[in-house]
Write an enzyme that holds these catalytic residues in place. Structure first.
Site, PDB file in Angstrom:
ATOM      1  N   GLU A 113       0.780  -1.225   0.000  1.00 51.52           N
ATOM      2  CA  GLU A 113       0.000   0.000   0.000  1.00 51.52           C
ATOM      3  C   GLU A 113       0.817   1.284   0.000  1.00 51.52           C
ATOM      4  O   GLU A 113       0.374   2.292  -0.536  1.00 51.52           O
ATOM      5  CB  GLU A 113      -0.936  -0.001   1.220  1.00 51.52           C
ATOM      6  CG  GLU A 113      -2.074  -0.986   1.135  1.00 51.52           C
ATOM      7  CD  GLU A 113      -3.035  -0.636   0.019  1.00 51.52           C
ATOM      8  OE1 GLU A 113      -3.590   0.476   0.014  1.00 51.52           O
ATOM      9  OE2 GLU A 113      -3.220  -1.482  -0.876  1.00 51.52           O
ATOM     10  N   SER A 500     -49.866 -30.061  35.411  1.00 48.61           N
ATOM     11  CA  SER A 500     -49.466 -30.846  36.581  1.00 48.61           C
ATOM     12  C   SER A 500     -48.011 -30.672  36.971  1.00 48.61           C
ATOM     13  O   SER A 500     -47.600 -31.114  38.039  1.00 48.61           O
ATOM     14  CB  SER A 500     -49.738 -32.331  36.322  1.00 48.61           C
ATOM     15  OG  SER A 500     -51.122 -32.569  36.234  1.00 48.61           O
TER      16      SER A 500
END
Length: 854
Positions: A113, A500
């Protein structure tokens, strides 16, 4: 007499003929006009440039802002064992200090770069001039503009001003690029000045910002995130070839995709390797080796364990975002240590899926997911069909031939095979639901090459696994489909009637009221005024009543009538208070008798937590899914365990582990808690969940089924793990005759516990101090007679156990007078010693479980 203008002039005198040759002075010289114009133009130009610069400077950061800049960082969620399970980010970034970055990673980006990065002062003027010349031609040709940004300029562009690469082509794009480049240059100069005092370290700081900020595709911002997302590696493990590939990506990640643009990516990678060699960053041998590396990418965070954790992770997101805000979660770089156990989470997801699919298989085939043309391109048509559920292992397949009971499928990979005969029978139907040529279905390929037919269940479910001693949630699945994990979490958000499965809580209230597991309850007809002019008359599923029955057997066999009688005798307020104390119900739940049979609405997580308090001896726990949160600097901002432990940070010199104080509130008598555990263990040994007993571990639990089979529950536990399972439709409807908690939810619990306990040894439940274990007759609850056929060890609080003195006239709770002990010989359902070890038939389990309806 008139006079002419000539005469008037003559009359004045003083004018001769020479005056006729006079002329007006000539205009300003041309050279002077040019100079004036140039001066004006220069002034205007100066003012324009000054205005342009002033405008460009607006909104740019100050030196202090640049020095203190912190980019958004990914927040990461880790499991209890340290495994990464999720990430939250607007920009997926892992910030790594420059000192911890390998040299070959830094050098690869500098070489690719900005080779003169350590030499220039922020702007490479030669490169900029070259780019401007090239861009003139690019404007004429309508091509994409070329940049000449240094690393410093890219830091400025990426962080602050927007990139020139985002400008379009043409003349407008040209001026856009100039404007953006100007702003980048100004910020770049400021950045260089901001870090100039640090000397060479200042350049390193700029490189650190760049390598942590740059977008590299695949959801990755910065090299550390890119190393993870592309190669599933930390930075220090990257090879030179992999580092060189990452250095290619700032030019355009999509242009160098490791799969779609493989050859192009390899070529560009090798170019970067050559640049690294030219700059002397690597040797010839290293360059040669790097060029021969294969480019192998990995799809991170896509494995089974990550998919299975979707509902758990979404619950973490909700909690953290509610407490700290969306920005902190997505940009704050939080390190979140969760309670999830990845092994148990995967087992939970698989067990729940399997159980819901088994239910769905017992019911109707609903038809293919789509239809196509069997004579056309089957693979292309299958690729366009809806994908199968994640984690299923299914494929899309098309019926390409059908003759009688023989159905041939072709899947999306082009493989062909026959459909299993049982599946053909299951899916036998006419019309649009039939398996005719062109039908597109989900299928699972078998080892023999054939296919098994699959369909996505409409029924939903949830599973929660928790440490009963701490409340730490180890696994949580909120539904069948992980693709919809951001929707309803049925483990935490769905409010349903527990049926239950609430009875252990009701019986805990009864034990606290003064009853014992051996207390005989009148299981007979009962009519209770409901308060609206009607009577509530609960009955057992069998429509029969069984007379005096011990509290234990009432829970094991899920008897309704006797449970309702307990509520009537004690009052519904006691039932509600116990439910609220254990966190099942809130303040708005009304005190009604039907609470004893599970009429109030609650969540699976609440029910599981309540059962955990039975297992841990009656200590209060709260569900925990997050242990600790640290900010990006490592500072703890949240810690669940606030107990003081100065010895925990001491250097280890062979001493034993420090003892931490137990600050959990005691909400239930430890003896009562153990009595419920023991009675619930009987549900597995002799009651409605005997299929679970085959695992060979001490286990307890309770099934639950609500009216019209709308909900199926099972909450169960081992000494160190409590697990809750719920199944039903999101909009409550009848699930079908016999589809009970014992048939749907209990097998899911069993399958999960088989995996969860695989690496453990059976251990008994812990018995607290004060429990008195007395052998009693299982049927009567009294001391066994000589001819007793079945006895058990029963747990009692001190001075409540039966003795010879009181055994002659037991009191039947809810009755009107003591009864003759000879009546007990007529109690039905006595199990002989020979029958005790005999396996129960499925229909027996079903009938007993349906007694849990109300």
């Amino acid at each position: 007499m008139l006079r002419t203008r000539y005469d008037e002039r003559d009359s004045w005198g003083g004018r001769d003929d020479d005056q006729d040759d006079y002329r007006e002075p000539s205009g300003t010289p041309l050279w002077r006009k040019i100079l004036i114009g140039m001066a004006i133009a220069a002034g205007v130009g100066f003012l324009a440039v000054a205005g342009f610069l002033i405008a460009a400077l607006q909104g740019l950061p100050s030196l202090s802002e640049l020095q203190n800049y912190e980019p958004p960082v990914t927040s990461r969620v880790h499991a209890g064992d340290g495994a990464l399970v999720a990430e939250f980010a607007t920009e997926q970034r892992v910030f790594v200090p420059i000192e911890q970055m390998p040299d070959h990673v830094k050098n690869a980006f500098v070489a690719a770069e900005d080779a003169r990065f350590f030499e220039h002062s922020g702007i490479d003027y030669a490169g900029l001039a070259r780019a401007m010349v090239v861009n003139v031609a690019n404007v004429v040709r309508g091509r994409r503009l070329q940049g000449a940004s240094t690393i410093t300029q890219q830091v400025a562009g990426n962080m602050l001003t927007g990139r020139a690469a985002e400008c379009s082509g043409g003349l407008g794009g040209f001026f856009c690029a100039i404007w953006t480049k100007l702003r980048e240059g100004l910020v770049a100069q400021r950045i260089e000045r901001a870090f100039a005092a640090e000397g060479a370290d200042g350049k390193q700081r700029i490189l650190e910002l760049y390598l942590n900020e740059i977008y590299l595709g695949n959801r990755a911002y910065g090299v550390a995130a890119a190393a993870l997302n592309y190669f599933d590696k930390p930075l220090e493990e990257l090879t030179i070839g992999e580092a060189a590939y990452l250095a290619v990506l700032p030019k355009g990640p999509n242009n160098y995709h490791p799969v779609r643009q493989r050859e192009r990516a390899m070529g560009r990678r090798n170019y970067v390797i050559d640049r690294m060699l030219e700059r002397g960053y690597i040797s010839e041998a290293q360059a040669t080796e790097a060029r021969t590396e294969e480019l192998v990418a990995h799809d991170r965070l896509s494995g089974d364990q990550f998919i299975a954790a979707s509902h758990f992770v979404e619950e973490i997101r909700r909690q953290v975002q509610a407490e700290y805000g969306e920005n902190a979660l997505n940009e704050g770089g939080l390190s979140i240590r969760s309670t999830i156990n990845t092994r148990l989470q995967l087992a939970a997801a698989q067990s729940l899926r399997r159980g819901l699919e088994e239910y769905d298989r017992r019911h109707a085939w609903r038809g293919p997911i789509a239809r196509g043309d069997a004579a056309g391109d089957a693979q292309a048509q299958l690729a366009a069909a809806e994908r199968p559920p994640q984690l299923s292992g299914w494929v899309r397949a098309m019926v390409t031939a059908q003759r009688g009971a023989t159905v041939t499928l072709t899947d999306e990979q082009g493989r062909t095979g026959r459909l299993n005969g049982d599946d053909v029978t299951w899916a036998t139907t006419r019309g649009e639901r039939g398996l005719t040529a062109g039908a597109i279905v989900y299928a699972e390929r078998g080892s023999s090459g054939g296919f098994r037919l699959k369909q996505v269940p409409r029924i939903q479910g949830a599973l929660v696994a928790m440490d009963p001693h701490t409340g730490r949630v180890l696994a949580m699945v909120g539904g069948y489909n992980f693709n919809e994990a951001t929707g309803l979490n049925r483990a935490t958000q769905a409010m349903r009637q527990p049926g239950s499965s609430f009875k252990p809580i009701a019986y805990a209230a009864a034990l606290e009221y003064g009853l014992t597991p051996s207390t005989l309850i009148d299981d007979g007809p009962l009519a209770i005024e409901a308060g609206d002019g009607t009577n509530w008359s609960p009955e057992n599923y069998s429509r029969e009543f069984y007379g005096p029955t011990t509290l234990r057997r009432g829970l094991e066999l899920s008897r309704n009538a006797m449970t309702a009688r307990i509520a009537y005798e004690m009052g519904p307020e006691r039932m509600l208070e116990m439910g609220q104390r254990l966190g099942v119900y809130g303040e708005r739940t009304p005190a009604v008798f039907s609470l004893a049979l599970g009429a109030g609405e609650t969540s699976l997580l609440r029910m599981t937590t309540a059962y955990g308090m039975f297992v841990n001896g009656g200590r209060r726990i709260s569900p925990i899914i997050i242990d600790r949160i640290q900010d990006r600097t490592g500072r703890a901002v949240f810690r669940r365990d606030q107990r003081n432990c100065p010895e925990c940070s001491a250097e280890w010199r062979g001493q034993s582990a420090p003892t931490l104080p137990d600050d959990r509130q005691q909400v239930l008598d430890p003896v009562i808690a153990y009595q419920i555990v023991s009675m619930s263990e009987g549900v597995v040994l002799r009651g409605t969940a005997t299929s679970i007993n085959a695992l060979g571990f001490p286990l307890g639990g309770k099934t639950g089924t609500t009216n019209d089979y709308k909900d199926a529950w099972f909450i169960g536990f081992s000494p160190d793990l409590v697990v809750g399972v719920w199944a039903g439709f999101d909009t409550p409807v009848d699930m079908g005759e016999g589809e009970t908690g014992g048939r749907i939810a209990a097998p899911i619990f069993r399958d999960f516990m088989r995996d969860a306990l695989r690496e453990t040894q059976p251990a008994p439940f812990r018995i607290p101090a004060g429990v008195r274990l007395v052998r009693v007759d299982y049927m009567t609850g009294q001391l066994p007679a000589a001819d007793a056929t079945q006895t058990i060890l029963e747990a009692f609080k001190p001075d409540t156990e039966p003795t010879r003195d009181v055994g002659s006239s037991p009191f039947v709770f809810g009755g009107t007078a003591p009864i003759d002990p000879r009546v007990l010989s007529g109690i039905t359902g006595v199990v002989t010693s020979e029958q005790q070890g005999a396996p129960r038939r499925p229909e027996d389990e079903e009938e007993d479980e349906l007694g849990g309806l109300y």
